[in-house]
Each structure stands twice: as structure tokens, then as C-alpha cells.
Design a protein around this motif. Structure first.
Motif, PDB file in Angstrom:
ATOM      1  N   ARG A 217      30.428  -1.769  -2.282  1.00  0.00           N
ATOM      2  CA  ARG A 217      31.604  -0.933  -2.549  1.00  0.00           C
ATOM      3  C   ARG A 217      31.926  -0.829  -4.033  1.00  0.00           C
ATOM      4  O   ARG A 217      32.651   0.051  -4.457  1.00  0.00           O
ATOM      5  N   ASN A 218      31.443  -1.783  -4.811  1.00  0.00           N
ATOM      6  CA  ASN A 218      31.729  -1.745  -6.249  1.00  0.00           C
ATOM      7  C   ASN A 218      30.620  -2.476  -6.999  1.00  0.00           C
ATOM      8  O   ASN A 218      29.777  -3.150  -6.396  1.00  0.00           O
ATOM      9  N   LEU A 219      30.672  -2.351  -8.316  1.00  0.00           N
ATOM     10  CA  LEU A 219      29.619  -2.963  -9.135  1.00  0.00           C
ATOM     11  C   LEU A 219      29.660  -4.483  -9.078  1.00  0.00           C
ATOM     12  O   LEU A 219      28.638  -5.143  -9.254  1.00  0.00           O
ATOM     13  N   ALA A 220      30.864  -5.035  -8.839  1.00  0.00           N
ATOM     14  CA  ALA A 220      30.988  -6.499  -8.821  1.00  0.00           C
ATOM     15  C   ALA A 220      30.073  -7.102  -7.762  1.00  0.00           C
ATOM     16  O   ALA A 220      29.554  -8.207  -7.931  1.00  0.00           O
ATOM     17  N   SER A 221      29.841  -6.368  -6.654  1.00  0.00           N
ATOM     18  CA  SER A 221      29.025  -6.947  -5.588  1.00  0.00           C
ATOM     19  C   SER A 221      27.532  -6.863  -5.891  1.00  0.00           C
ATOM     20  O   SER A 221      26.726  -7.460  -5.174  1.00  0.00           O
ATOM     21  N   VAL A 222      27.140  -6.122  -6.908  1.00  0.00           N
ATOM     22  CA  VAL A 222      25.709  -6.064  -7.252  1.00  0.00           C
ATOM     23  C   VAL A 222      25.435  -6.661  -8.635  1.00  0.00           C
ATOM     24  O   VAL A 222      24.290  -6.699  -9.081  1.00  0.00           O
ATOM     25  N   HIS A 223      26.491  -7.139  -9.292  1.00  0.00           N
ATOM     26  CA  HIS A 223      26.337  -7.752 -10.613  1.00  0.00           C
ATOM     27  C   HIS A 223      25.424  -8.975 -10.523  1.00  0.00           C
ATOM     28  O   HIS A 223      25.563  -9.782  -9.618  1.00  0.00           O
ATOM     29  N   GLY A 224      24.463  -9.081 -11.414  1.00  0.00           N
ATOM     30  CA  GLY A 224      23.565 -10.230 -11.406  1.00  0.00           C
ATOM     31  C   GLY A 224      22.131  -9.808 -11.659  1.00  0.00           C
ATOM     32  O   GLY A 224      21.873  -8.689 -12.101  1.00  0.00           O
ATOM     33  N   THR A 225      21.206 -10.720 -11.365  1.00  0.00           N
ATOM     34  CA  THR A 225      19.784 -10.439 -11.559  1.00  0.00           C
ATOM     35  C   THR A 225      19.081 -10.530 -10.211  1.00  0.00           C
ATOM     36  O   THR A 225      19.323 -11.477  -9.455  1.00  0.00           O
ATOM     37  N   TRP A 226      18.246  -9.558  -9.924  1.00  0.00           N
ATOM     38  CA  TRP A 226      17.607  -9.436  -8.610  1.00  0.00           C
ATOM     39  C   TRP A 226      16.091  -9.295  -8.780  1.00  0.00           C
ATOM     40  O   TRP A 226      15.631  -8.634  -9.704  1.00  0.00           O
ATOM     41  N   LEU A 227      15.371  -9.886  -7.856  1.00  0.00           N
ATOM     42  CA  LEU A 227      13.904  -9.763  -7.848  1.00  0.00           C
ATOM     43  C   LEU A 227      13.509  -8.913  -6.642  1.00  0.00           C
ATOM     44  O   LEU A 227      13.938  -9.197  -5.515  1.00  0.00           O
ATOM     45  N   LEU A 228      12.723  -7.873  -6.881  1.00  0.00           N
ATOM     46  CA  LEU A 228      12.255  -7.033  -5.780  1.00  0.00           C
ATOM     47  C   LEU A 228      11.272  -7.847  -4.955  1.00  0.00           C
ATOM     48  O   LEU A 228      10.240  -8.303  -5.482  1.00  0.00           O
ATOM     49  N   ARG A 229      11.617  -8.078  -3.693  1.00  0.00           N
ATOM     50  CA  ARG A 229      10.833  -8.980  -2.840  1.00  0.00           C
ATOM     51  C   ARG A 229       9.346  -8.607  -2.846  1.00  0.00           C
ATOM     52  O   ARG A 229       8.986  -7.440  -2.723  1.00  0.00           O
ATOM     53  N   GLY A 230       8.516  -9.613  -3.049  1.00  0.00           N
ATOM     54  CA  GLY A 230       7.074  -9.410  -2.987  1.00  0.00           C
ATOM     55  C   GLY A 230       6.459  -8.887  -4.275  1.00  0.00           C
ATOM     56  O   GLY A 230       5.262  -8.661  -4.328  1.00  0.00           O
TER      57      GLY A 230
END
Lengths: 320, 182
Positions: A222-235
Motif C-alpha cells: 500500500r505504500n513505499l514503507a512496506s517495500v523499503h529495504g534490500t531484496w534479492l530476486l529468488r534464484g
């Protein structure tokens, strides 16, 4: 619960509850928390202003990254040495080069001998965030050089790299004026072995990375706060960072291309749009984006000009 | 251990992020500071760790409900304490990694038996902190937070078998160390 368990429980609770927490303490902590929140908010505003003035510098730095990438390709030989015993050879810069995950930390061993350690998302302007030190080979592992002069401290790590892409490192020695005396209380802790997983360049361990963060029920973003951070694309070894100002970066250590940088936005519940700085007319659009905090699933929207991972649905794993 | 609670659907929960965070802070901060204190042995660092985890919750808003918020906070404190030990060790600056508890000194005015009990609790806590990471965390969850094996497994994201194994080994090590230090 048997007698030893009861005893340990009673003593541990007596210890914890022996820490007096008065109403004044709670008020003070709450006040400090409010101040930290306000400070963080102010820093975000400042960072946004700084970034606006750094577009030119960013372009210059991006060229420098291209140079580093070429250097990576020149230095990297075989991906990893075999599992090695205690009298293992030194780990070279090329052996260690990459981005390694440990808990919520990301350690990046750069091919120029810089080591950065961070718990914050990637900064598109400086190309890293967090503390920087230097590293080099040492017998049986590597040595980390922290600080200079009175704060200088060299930490020697006994380290091995396993074929699946794990780095096991144990600090064995410290020397320098800035080193802290070892704790008399917890002699076991300083020699604790840390196990890192190489997330980029891709490794078997990185491609099968376990979830590091608490998982909650899926809910639409719903907002940027919930996706803030660092993510690795699985695989894969594709890393996506989104800071709390909405700036995003997609990068791969040692890739031939420079990181893609731009602005992320949430135009509506479950939608996520990535607009690249260099090609604002061609955004990557996602729909039915759901977050479980530890992971995020995103489906490429019909008619999207481009996509960050595959052309269908991607799962991203939170790494910090 | 919570001093109060906010309820799902209450006006507090439906309020602004700041209001709900304040409610969560007042409900759980004492428990969490004491949890961090058990893991770090230092009041100042324990308080800082807990504040950082609340800031993280603020950034990753909203939690699903109070239960998931508490799980996030507990898990965050355990992770933060683990990182704190690593960070402090890595930075090699400032205070020692773990300081000897000041409980003995604080208890100066207490009765002799109370001092002895506190001393034993303090020694036990130091032994817990010197356990390997997983054993330390499992022991703290099982016997300080009084979580079940299943709850501990969920919080630490490990299997129930691992919880049993780490608890068994940790308890055995603690018993041996308590015997030695008598």
C-alpha cells in the motif's frame, strides 16, 4: 518443565526483572524514540535534497563503477577455491569479491580492496552505504583494516569459502591502537564463526537463501514503507534496493552494466512502478504486488514497458 | 510481562501510526528492554536496541495486528542484539562487548540472601551469553520469555527439533558451568 529447566528459568527471569524500569525510564525512552524518529525524518529530507544536487556526480560515479566492473572481470579466476583446512591459503580479493549476506548485514568485498558493511539499502549516489574499511589477504583467510592512527585496528579472520558460495570466517587476532580489549565476560563470543552467503555473483547458497525476516500473512503493498529495504530476486543474484525516499537501484555485482537507478512509486494498493532515471518513459509496472515482509511477490502488469526480473511473476527475498 | 495492551479494532489501533506505535511502546518496551538486557548484559545498549527495533517497525508499517507486531518486535530485538554484538566487535570502539553486570553493586543495600540470589542470577545470565548463538537464543526464548517449543521455533525460524537440541545442549552447558563456578 523439570528441575534444571525451572531453575534456569527462575534465575534468568530474576536477572531480567532485576533491571529496574520505572515510569520515568519508560517516559525517557519514549521521548528519546520520538527524537530519533524526528531526526531520521530530517535526515531523509536532507538526503533527498542532497540527491537532487548530485545527478551529475552520480553520472560520474556510474562511470567509475563501470571501471570497477571491468576490473572484476579481469581479476576473477575460478569462482571459489575448494573447502580448505585450518592451514588454508590466503583468500585473495578476487576470491572474496562480491556481496555477502549475514543476518541483516551485507558485506561487499570490492575488487579495489574496500570492504563495506551495511544494514541500510544501497545508496545510488555513493554506490554503497554503511561503514567502509579495507581488506587484504592474510595466511588462512583475510585481514580487515579498520580506522587510522589512534583508531587503527587490524582484525585477522581465519576464513574459508565453501563451493556452494558460503564464507565461514572466524576472527582470530586483533592488533592496533584502536582495538578494544577482549571482553572478560564472554570469551567465546569473539571467536564465534560467522557464516556468510554470497548473494552476488550468484552462488548455489545465494540462490537458495533461507528467509531471514519474520513472515506475516500476505497483504497488498500500500505504500513505499512496506517495500523499503534490500531484496534479492529468488534464484538469481539480482539485488533491488528501495530507500525510504523512494529511490531504487537494481544491481548485480560484477555485471557488465551499471546499476539501474530510478524512482519507485505505489500508485494504488497492490501496484508498484519503477521509473528508471535514464529512461523515464519506459517504466516497469507491477500489479498484485503482495508482501509477507520476508518476501514480496510481484506480477508484471499487462503492457508494462519493461520488467526487473522475469517477464511474469517474481519473488523477492528481503535481505535487509 | 506486558504492562498493558492495545486491542484490535480499538480506536488506538485504528489511530495514526504514531499513536499506535506509542501504544505498542508502552505495552511492550519493559519486556523487550529486559529481553535485550539478558542477551547483551548492558542496559544502555539494550535500550538502544529496543528503540531501533521500534523505529524499524515504524518504517515497515503496518503490522497485521498486535500479535504479529509483538512477534516482529521480539524477533527484531533478538536479531538486533546479535548484530549489535557483531557490530561492536567489528567496530572495535567504545565500550567492551559485554560488561560484567552491575547487579552485584546495585544490590549493596539488599539483604545478604538477596545479594547471593542476585549474584547467582547474574552469573547464570553471563553463562547464557557465553553460549553459542543458537543455544543462547533458544534458552532465552524458552526460559526467559517462557515460550513453548513451537513458539520458539516460529520466532527463531528454526525447526522444533533444533529447538529441542539447542535447549538440551544449552541446559547441559549451563548446569556444568554453574557447578564449576560454585
Amino acid at each position: 518443565m523439570n528441575t534444571p529447566e525451572r531453575k534456569v528459568g527462575d534465575l534468568l527471569r530474576a536477572y531480567g526483572e532485576g533491571l529496574e524500569m520505572t515510569t520515568q525510564d519508560i517516559n525517557r525512552l519514549e521521548q528519546e524514540l520520538e527524537q530519533k524518529q524526528a531526526k531520521e525524518h530530517g535526515e531523509r529530507q536532507e538526503a533527498r535534497a542532497r540527491r537532487r544536487g548530485r545527478i551529475f556526480q552520480g553520472a560520474v560515479a556510474a562511470c567509475a563503477v563501470t571501471g570497477v566492473v571491468l576490473a572484476v572481470l579481469a581479476l576473477r579466476g575460478d569462482p571459489v577455491p575448494p573447502n580448505v583446512p585450518a592451514d588454508a591459503p590466503a583468500l585473495t580479493r578476487a576470491d572474496l569479491a562480491g556481496i555477502w549476506s549475514y543476518d541483516s548485514w551485507l558485506w561487499t568485498f570490492h575488487t579495489d580492496g574496500t570492504l563495506t558493511q551495511t544494514q541500510a539499502p544501497y545508496d545510488p549516489d555513493t554506490h554503497y552505504s554503511g561503514e567502509a574499511s579495507a581488506f587484504g589477504p592474510a595466511p588462512g583467510g583475510f585481514v580487515e583494516h579498520q580506522g587510522t592512527g589512534a583508531t587503527a585496528c587490524d582484525i585477522t579472520w581465519a576464513a574459508t569459502i565453501l563451493p556452494e558460495g558460503r564464507l565461514r570466517a572466524t576472527p582470530t587476532k586483533e592488533s592496533g591502537a584502536g582495538c578494544e580489549p577482549s571482553s572478560p565476560v564472554d570469551p567465546g563470543a569473539p571467536s564465534e564463526t560467522l557464516e556468510f552467503t554470497r548473494v552476488s555473483p550468484v552462488s548455489v547458497a545465494g540462490a537458495n537463501l533461507a528467509l531471514l525476516w519474520p513472515t506475516v500473512a500476505p497483504k497488498p503493498v500500500r505504500n513505499l514503507a512496506s517495500v523499503h529495504g534490500t531484496w534479492l530476486l529468488r534464484g538469481t543474484d539480482t539485488i533491488l534496493s528501495i530507500d525510504d525516499a523512494g529511490l531504487y537501484a537494481v544491481r548485480t555485482f560484477g555485471a557488465l552494466y551499471q546499476p539501474e537507478i530510478g524512482r519507485a512509486s505505489v500508485p494504488g494498493a497492490g501496484s508498484l512502478v519503477f521509473t528508471p532515471r535514464d529512461h523515464p518513459a519506459c517504466a516497469a509496472r507491477y500489479e498484485t504486488v503482495t508482501s509477507r515482509n520476508s518476501t514480496m511477490d510481484a506480477k508484471v502488469a499487462t503492457g508494462s514497458c519493461k520488467w526487473l526480473g522475469s517477464a511474469t511473476t517474481d519473488t523477492w527475498i528481503r535481505i535487509n | 510481562m506486558a504492562t498493558g495492551a492495545i486491542h484490535m479494532g480499538s480506536s488506538e489501533w485504528q489511530g495514526t501510526r504514531e499513536q499506535v506505535l506509542t501504544g505498542l511502546f508502552r505495552s511492550h518496551c519493559v519486556e523487550l528492554v529486559r529481553l535485550a538486557y539478558c542477551l547483551l548484559g548492558d542496559r544502555e545498549r539494550a535500550e538502544e536496541a529496543v528503540q531501533d527495533v521500534y523505529l524499524s517497525l515504524f518504517r515497515h508499517w503496518p503490522p497485521r495486528d498486535e500479535r504479529s507486531a509483538l512477534a516482529y518486535l521480539r524477533s527484531g530485538v533478538i536479531n538486533r542484539c546479535r548484530s549489535d554484538q557483531r557490530r561492536i566487535y567489528s567496530a572495535r570502539r567504545g565500550e567492551p562487548l559485554l560488561k560484567i553486570s552491575a547487579l552485584g553493586a546495585q544490590a549493596g543495600a539488599d539483604a545478604a540472601t538477596d545479594v547471593l540470589a542476585r549474584d547467582e542470577a547474574s552469573r547464570l545470565a553471563e553463562h547464557v551469553r557465553s553460549l553459542p548463538r543458537r543455544q543462547r537464543e533458544v534458552i532465552t526464548c524458552r526460559y526467559y520469555l517462557q515460550l513453548s517449543e513451537r513458539e520458539t521455533a516460529e520466532l527463531l525460524e528454526i525447526g522444533i527439533g533444533s529447538v529441542k537440541r539447542h535447549a538440551h545442549r544449552g541446559l547441559a552447558a549451563l548446569q556444568a558451568r554453574l557447578e564449576e563456578s560454585r
